[in-house]
Design an enzyme around this catalytic site. Structure first.
Site, PDB file in Angstrom:
ATOM      1  N   HIS A 141     -10.260  66.190 -76.987  1.00  0.00           N
ATOM      2  CA  HIS A 141     -11.503  66.945 -76.812  1.00  0.00           C
ATOM      3  C   HIS A 141     -11.242  68.425 -77.091  1.00  0.00           C
ATOM      4  O   HIS A 141     -11.994  69.080 -77.820  1.00  0.00           O
ATOM      5  CB  HIS A 141     -12.019  66.794 -75.377  1.00  0.00           C
ATOM      6  CG  HIS A 141     -12.808  65.558 -75.113  1.00  0.00           C
ATOM      7  ND1 HIS A 141     -13.771  65.078 -75.980  1.00  0.00           N
ATOM      8  CD2 HIS A 141     -12.790  64.697 -74.050  1.00  0.00           C
ATOM      9  CE1 HIS A 141     -14.314  63.980 -75.468  1.00  0.00           C
ATOM     10  NE2 HIS A 141     -13.733  63.725 -74.300  1.00  0.00           N
ATOM     11  N   HIS A 171     -16.498  61.797 -78.317  1.00  0.00           N
ATOM     12  CA  HIS A 171     -16.192  60.377 -78.174  1.00  0.00           C
ATOM     13  C   HIS A 171     -16.586  59.626 -79.446  1.00  0.00           C
ATOM     14  O   HIS A 171     -17.561  59.988 -80.125  1.00  0.00           O
ATOM     15  CB  HIS A 171     -16.929  59.791 -76.969  1.00  0.00           C
ATOM     16  CG  HIS A 171     -16.452  60.351 -75.666  1.00  0.00           C
ATOM     17  ND1 HIS A 171     -17.286  61.020 -74.792  1.00  0.00           N
ATOM     18  CD2 HIS A 171     -15.226  60.356 -75.084  1.00  0.00           C
ATOM     19  CE1 HIS A 171     -16.589  61.404 -73.731  1.00  0.00           C
ATOM     20  NE2 HIS A 171     -15.344  61.017 -73.883  1.00  0.00           N
ATOM     21  N   HIS A 176      -6.355  62.010 -74.415  1.00  0.00           N
ATOM     22  CA  HIS A 176      -7.809  61.950 -74.619  1.00  0.00           C
ATOM     23  C   HIS A 176      -8.449  63.314 -74.359  1.00  0.00           C
ATOM     24  O   HIS A 176      -9.224  63.825 -75.183  1.00  0.00           O
ATOM     25  CB  HIS A 176      -8.403  60.891 -73.685  1.00  0.00           C
ATOM     26  CG  HIS A 176      -9.897  60.828 -73.686  1.00  0.00           C
ATOM     27  ND1 HIS A 176     -10.608  59.907 -74.426  1.00  0.00           N
ATOM     28  CD2 HIS A 176     -10.837  61.578 -73.028  1.00  0.00           C
ATOM     29  CE1 HIS A 176     -11.905  60.082 -74.231  1.00  0.00           C
ATOM     30  NE2 HIS A 176     -12.075  61.094 -73.376  1.00  0.00           N
ATOM     31  N   GLU A 177      -8.120  63.928 -73.225  1.00  0.00           N
ATOM     32  CA  GLU A 177      -8.715  65.228 -72.895  1.00  0.00           C
ATOM     33  C   GLU A 177      -8.240  66.319 -73.851  1.00  0.00           C
ATOM     34  O   GLU A 177      -9.007  67.218 -74.216  1.00  0.00           O
ATOM     35  CB  GLU A 177      -8.387  65.600 -71.447  1.00  0.00           C
ATOM     36  CG  GLU A 177      -8.909  64.619 -70.397  1.00  0.00           C
ATOM     37  CD  GLU A 177     -10.405  64.352 -70.507  1.00  0.00           C
ATOM     38  OE1 GLU A 177     -11.150  65.226 -71.006  1.00  0.00           O
ATOM     39  OE2 GLU A 177     -10.847  63.253 -70.092  1.00  0.00           O
TER      40      GLU A 177
END
EC number: 3.4.24.-
Length: 503
Positions: A214, A220, A210-211
């Site tokens: 980014h 998101h 997830h990070e």
């Protein structure tokens, strides 16, 4: 770092030493510094053993409550760095009430980034290569989780996380924190940008993926311009002051890439995000949808990454080569009865014979080329972005099992090029039969005969050398005696197994 690679071969470790009064050779300053530098690189970059562990270690599935505990209320949307705290409320109010005129106001240089490449054309990582460095002191479990996340991108996208070299100015620095949650900048921010992971909370494959998403340039999923068509935001359940984490972005900042809204995205908020009372803050309009998983990249996540970085099915150049196979269609016809006189002239007498040919089928074969895709994976290539560095550090000899599978090219363990030689030897034709055939061909219509042979193919394969449990350095005994085996030295674990009793 490249200038240092050649120093890591075992021969380099034998340069210059002095003998102790007893028996053990004592390394001089040069040899000791090389060991220290090897350990330094082993601390800051993943090793073959980390990826080997990643394949066997179970993957954790964080619960909604665990994910919620990772959110940092001081950060934009709970985990995005680079947005000044003082200006958040004012900026977001104007995002709702007025079109954004100056996009740099929300992502101030050098930290601004977003998906819309028209607005932010320079925020992708060139060629999908993301240089990285690890904070020193990572535990084996933490390194394994990072390797699992890197493998997730390697398996599903063209993006590769590669060891930082001296030539890389922009890179991500993966570090640990205590009580600060999980966080990252969005896109290539410039220089050293941090991916921060809270100890005991953020070290799982899905959270790190997830990070990293980014860092590749994604916000998101619930921030999409069209999100109101897919989810409802229940403001009554949101903690005071946290509504700023549920804003939508104008199309000038965010680009959906023409992809459908993805409930299964690893980038989607979970239902209880920033809840004040344990009740849902995000409610999917699809009653069967479950949002907020932090386990893996969804199919749509992978497509988004590949499309943004123009690879895979979105590559400008095809990723497969084409060969042809054949489709055979057979049609059978019948020939009329034919009577043929064949005259043979032996040395001493003349024989006259009559041959009657009955109806027989004639087969016509039509071959149509058919394209078939051939995968590039059959080529001899390295399957890990670290292979070049590992080979220079000696891991082809000291991490044999992993390297023989994933780094065959770097370790020169590829199959020898296959050479196929086919020899067809026709069967001898009896003299009488040969004459009969010649005579028949002059009086009847010709038929075609296709003969196929299956050649024998010999393949020679170079097998990986068997790993022996022995010291790979002259000074292992000395370092073991002074207690280095009990340290966190990667050098001792790899090169001094015998002296350290790790056989």
């Amino acid at each position: 770092m490249r200038l240092l690679y050649s120093l890591f071969h075992c021969s380099a470790f034998l340069v210059g030493f002095t003998l102790s009064v007893g028996v053990l050779p004592i390394p001089n300053e040069h040899a000791a510094s090389i060991k220290a530098k090897f350990d330094d690189y082993a601390e800051h970059y993943l090793l073959p053993e980390d990826f080997h562990n990643a394949e066997t270690a179970p993957v954790k599935k964080p619960t909604d409550a665990e994910i919620e505990s990772m959110q940092n209320s001081l950060l934009f949307e709970g985990d995005i760095m680079g947005v000044p705290e003082i200006e958040k409320s004012d900026i977001l109010k104007r995002l709702r009430d007025d079109p954004l005129l100056d996009e740099d106001e929300i992502f101030r240089k050098p930290f601004h980034s977003a998906l819309n490449l028209v607005t932010y054309p320079d925020k992708l990582w060139p060629e999908g290569q993301v240089p990285y460095m690890l904070e020193e002191g990572m535990t084996n479990d933490q390194r394994t989780a990072i390797a699992q996340a890197f493998d997730e991108y390697k398996t599903k996208t063209c993006v590769r996380f590669v060891p930082k070299t001296d030539d890389d100015f922009d890179y991500i620095y993966v570090k640990r924190n205590v009580a600060f949650g999980c966080s990252s900048y969005v896109g290539r921010a410039g220089g050293n940008q941090t991916v921060s992971l809270e100890v005991d909370k953020c070290f799982s494959k899905g959270i790190i993926a997830h990070e990293l998403m980014h860092a590749l340039g994604f916000f998101h999923e619930h921030s999409r311009t069209d999100r109101d068509d897919f989810v409802d935001i229940n403001e009554d359940n949101i903690r005071p002051g946290m509504m700023r984490n549920f804003e939508k972005y104008p199309r000038k900042i965010i680009d959906s890439l023409g992809m459908p809204y993805d409930y299964e995205s690893v980038m989607h908020y979970h239902k209880l995000a920033f809840s004040r009372n344990g009740k849902p803050t995000i409610i999917p309009k699809d009653n069967e949808a479950d949002v907020g998983q932090r386990y893996k990249l969804s199919e749509m996540d992978s497509k988004k990454v590949n499309k943004l970085y123009q690879c895979g099915e979105y590559s400008k150049t095809s990723s497969t080569t084409t060969t042809t196979t054949t489709t055979t269609t057979t049609t059978t016809t019948e020939e009329p009865t034919t009577t043929t006189e064949v005259e043979e002239k032996p040395k001493d007498k003349k024989v006259s014979s009559t041959t009657t040919t009955t109806k027989k089928p004639t087969t016509t074969t039509t071959t149509t080329p058919k394209p078939v895709e051939r995968s590039r994976n059959k080529k001899c290539e390295d399957l890990n972005a670290h292979c070049g560095m590992w080979e220079q550090l000696g891991h082809c000899q000291h991490s044999v099992k992993y390297m023989a599978h994933y780094c065959r090219k770097a370790c020169n363990l590829c199959e020898v090029e296959v050479t196929t030689t086919t020899t067809t030897t026709p069967k001898p034709v009896p003299r009488n039969k040969e004459k009969e055939n010649k005579s028949a061909s002059s009086t009847t219509r010709g038929t075609s005969t296709a003969t196929s042979t299956t050649p024998k193919t010999t393949t020679t394969t170079t097998s990986a050398p068997k790993e022996k449990c022995e010291d790979k350095n002259l000074f292992c005994s000395y370092w073991a005696k002074i207690g280095e085996c009990n340290s966190e030295s990667k050098f001792m674990k790899i090169f001094c197994k015998a002296s350290c009793g790790k056989c």
